[in-house]
Design a protein around this motif. Structure first.
Motif, PDB file in Angstrom:
ATOM      1  N   SER A 213       0.857  -1.180   0.000  1.00 51.80           N
ATOM      2  CA  SER A 213       0.000   0.000   0.000  1.00 51.80           C
ATOM      3  C   SER A 213       0.897   1.233   0.000  1.00 51.80           C
ATOM      4  O   SER A 213       2.123   1.119  -0.006  1.00 51.80           O
ATOM      5  N   ASN A 214       0.290   2.396   0.045  1.00 52.28           N
ATOM      6  CA  ASN A 214       1.063   3.634   0.091  1.00 52.28           C
ATOM      7  C   ASN A 214       1.284   4.123   1.520  1.00 52.28           C
ATOM      8  O   ASN A 214       1.767   5.234   1.724  1.00 52.28           O
ATOM      9  N   LYS A 215       0.967   3.296   2.485  1.00 49.02           N
ATOM     10  CA  LYS A 215       1.100   3.694   3.879  1.00 49.02           C
ATOM     11  C   LYS A 215       2.553   3.598   4.333  1.00 49.02           C
ATOM     12  O   LYS A 215       3.362   2.887   3.733  1.00 49.02           O
ATOM     13  N   ALA A 219       2.542   1.305   9.551  1.00 49.05           N
ATOM     14  CA  ALA A 219       1.105   1.148   9.338  1.00 49.05           C
ATOM     15  C   ALA A 219       0.816  -0.086   8.476  1.00 49.05           C
ATOM     16  O   ALA A 219      -0.148  -0.824   8.735  1.00 49.05           O
ATOM     17  N   GLN A 220       1.653  -0.331   7.456  1.00 51.50           N
ATOM     18  CA  GLN A 220       1.496  -1.552   6.663  1.00 51.50           C
ATOM     19  C   GLN A 220       1.712  -2.790   7.531  1.00 51.50           C
ATOM     20  O   GLN A 220       0.992  -3.787   7.405  1.00 51.50           O
ATOM     21  N   GLN A 221       2.704  -2.730   8.386  1.00 55.87           N
ATOM     22  CA  GLN A 221       2.980  -3.873   9.256  1.00 55.87           C
ATOM     23  C   GLN A 221       1.837  -4.089  10.256  1.00 55.87           C
ATOM     24  O   GLN A 221       1.463  -5.228  10.545  1.00 55.87           O
ATOM     25  N   ALA A 222       1.271  -2.997  10.769  1.00 48.23           N
ATOM     26  CA  ALA A 222       0.130  -3.116  11.671  1.00 48.23           C
ATOM     27  C   ALA A 222      -1.061  -3.752  10.956  1.00 48.23           C
ATOM     28  O   ALA A 222      -1.773  -4.590  11.534  1.00 48.23           O
ATOM     29  N   ASP A 223      -1.288  -3.371   9.707  1.00 45.52           N
ATOM     30  CA  ASP A 223      -2.358  -3.996   8.921  1.00 45.52           C
ATOM     31  C   ASP A 223      -2.106  -5.493   8.782  1.00 45.52           C
ATOM     32  O   ASP A 223      -3.034  -6.309   8.881  1.00 45.52           O
ATOM     33  N   GLN A 224      -0.854  -5.858   8.515  1.00 45.61           N
ATOM     34  CA  GLN A 224      -0.496  -7.274   8.387  1.00 45.61           C
ATOM     35  C   GLN A 224      -0.817  -8.037   9.675  1.00 45.61           C
ATOM     36  O   GLN A 224      -1.383  -9.137   9.651  1.00 45.61           O
ATOM     37  N   ILE A 225      -0.478  -7.459  10.805  1.00 46.84           N
ATOM     38  CA  ILE A 225      -0.716  -8.113  12.089  1.00 46.84           C
ATOM     39  C   ILE A 225      -2.210  -8.255  12.359  1.00 46.84           C
ATOM     40  O   ILE A 225      -2.683  -9.298  12.845  1.00 46.84           O
ATOM     41  N   ARG A 226      -2.983  -7.229  12.016  1.00 48.02           N
ATOM     42  CA  ARG A 226      -4.438  -7.301  12.228  1.00 48.02           C
ATOM     43  C   ARG A 226      -5.059  -8.384  11.351  1.00 48.02           C
ATOM     44  O   ARG A 226      -5.957  -9.114  11.788  1.00 48.02           O
TER      45      ARG A 226
END
Length: 340
Positions: A213-215, A219-226
């Motif tokens: 993503s463009n984050k 923030a991309q890593q947090a999305d991955q964890i979620r």
């Protein structure tokens, strides 16, 4: 509350500024650092595995030695490249290291990252099956290893053995009860994090991942964890999984720290090509006086999502300085962020 460990790449080189000029230096200092880290309250000693390089490679002799010299600290890897491994022999090695440590092994495995030589796993005698990529091979071998940790017999006994066999099919020995729940998958993408959750492995997320993503990186890593946590829940696993993230974090509390890491304060995330045709994002290093460091780290979404933080250390600077690096985080930063 978070568990805080260190992650060492185990570099050595005949360099004037290095305290680790030989492989022997790295191995012995790795043991000494784990002992010292345990004494100051660090929760984990983790080691990277790289082949064909002047870095730590075969992990199990080191893990067993650290396990014998310590009593509380978790010991593990981040990560073992399964493309290079014999999964069943590895079950025996891991079981022995876990028993020596009294059940403290936290083993990170993965498909692996690009290596120093082209298709290095071929030199170890391994090839993908027909229709497989090397990534497929790494995941397949990871699952073979993971399944064999169940301790369920699968080997047909010899009717005329050297020693008497127990009834039924034979399992690999030594069996380490509970080790299967302490296996982590190093995921470089959202998809492999979801896959790891479905299999029932804990998650290790490093300082780089696919740029999806463009984050910003955190923030991309947090999305991955979620996504991982959601997949874990959907898979119906009964235990709570563990999630670790790795960071380079340096509290600047003296002139030596400033000399080594003051320049890192100006660096941000980086985007590059780690493999042909694949964009990857590399997370920034954190280096600042404690007050600023606390403010910066409080904004890191992925650290907030994880229960374990692995601090990448400059192992070439020697045991004494690395103890200082770790102690500075424990003393000046962790309490203010609620990690301790």
């Amino acid at each position: 509350m978070k568990k805080i460990g260190f992650l060492s790449f185990g570099h050595w080189e005949e360099h004037p500024s290095y305290q680790t000029k030989t492989a022997s230096d790295v191995l012995l200092q790795s043991i000494d650092l784990a002992v010292a880290a345990e004494e100051i309250g660090v929760d984990g000693a983790y080691y990277r595995v790289h082949h064909f390089a002047k870095q730590l490679a075969s992990p199990f002799p080191l893990l067993a030695a650290v396990g014998a010299k310590t009593s509380k600290i978790e010991i593990g890897t981040g990560v073992i490249d399964m493309r290079y491994e014999n999964p069943l022999y590895m079950v025996e090695d891991a079981g022995a290291a876990d028993l020596i440590s009294g059940g403290r092994l936290q083993l990170g495995i993965s498909r692996g990252a690009p290596e120093q030589v082209m298709d290095g796993w071929k030199y170890f005698g391994y090839e993908p099956n027909d229709g497989e990529t090397d990534s497929d091979m790494g995941r397949r071998k990871g699952l073979e290893f993971f399944k064999a940790l169940d301790g369920v017999g699968f080997g047909k006994p010899n009717p005329n053995p050297m020693f008497p066999n127990p009834p039924g099919l034979l399992r690999l020995e030594p069996y380490a009860a509970g080790l299967k729940e302490r296996i982590w998958w190093g995921a470089g993408s959202n998809a492999t994090a979801i896959w790891a959750a479905e299999q029932g492995m804990n998650l290790q997320s490093s300082t780089l991942k696919d740029n999806e993503s463009n984050k910003p990186f955190h923030a991309q890593q947090a999305d991955q964890i979620r996504l991982y946590k959601e997949a874990w829940k959907n898979a119906g696993h009964t235990r709570t999984p563990r999630v670790s993230v790795s960071r380079s974090i340096f509290a600047i509390v003296n002139d030596q720290d400033r000399m080594y890491f003051g320049h890192e304060a100006r660096r941000g995330d980086q985007v590059g090509m780690i493999e042909a045709g694949k964009s990857a994002i590399f997370g920034r290093s954190y280096a600042a006086e404690p007050e600023q460091l606390i403010k910066d780290l409080a904004q890191d979404e992925a650290i907030q999502e994880a229960d374990t933080l692995l601090l990448t250390i400059p192992n070439t600077l020697g045991v004494k300085y690395n103890v200082h690096v770790l102690e500075s985080i424990l003393k000046y930063v962790a309490p203010e962020l609620g990690w301790r």
